[in-house]
Design a protein around this motif. Structure first.
Motif: not given
Length: 96
Positions: A11-25
């Motif tokens: 879950r933390e890896m997915i959150r990190l990906y979504c925030r940093l790669k996809e630019g989502n808050r």
């Protein structure tokens, strides 16, 4: 419980990906769907707490499309976990 910890890491890896790669808050619906799918797969793992790395498993329980998505997330987030969540990352690496 090892499975609970694996779920936290994924879950933390997915959150990190979504925030940093996809630019989502916040976690986007696509990433949240992937997180729920991964959690379901981990909870139903036939090896339970004695499981090793999914990558080395002889039973591949992920659908091909989800397998590609989680691989993309892990390739991106894995190295960054050392920066954003160092204790979690080191504990995960030692546990392998």
């Amino acid at each position: 419980m090892k499975i609970e910890y694996e779920i936290r890491i994924v879950r933390e890896m997915i959150r990190l990906y979504c925030r940093l790669k996809e630019g989502n808050r916040d976690t986007c619906p696509g990433c949240e769907n992937l997180a729920r799918y991964a959690e379901c797969r981990l909870r139903h793992c036939p090896f339970s707490d004695s499981k090793g790395s999914c990558r080395k498993c002889r039973i591949h329980c992920y659908r091909p499309d989800m397998k590609e998505k989680i691989k993309t997330v892990m390739r991106f987030s894995g190295p960054r976990m050392l920066i954003y969540h160092p204790i979690m990352a080191i504990r995960h690496l030692i546990g392998k």
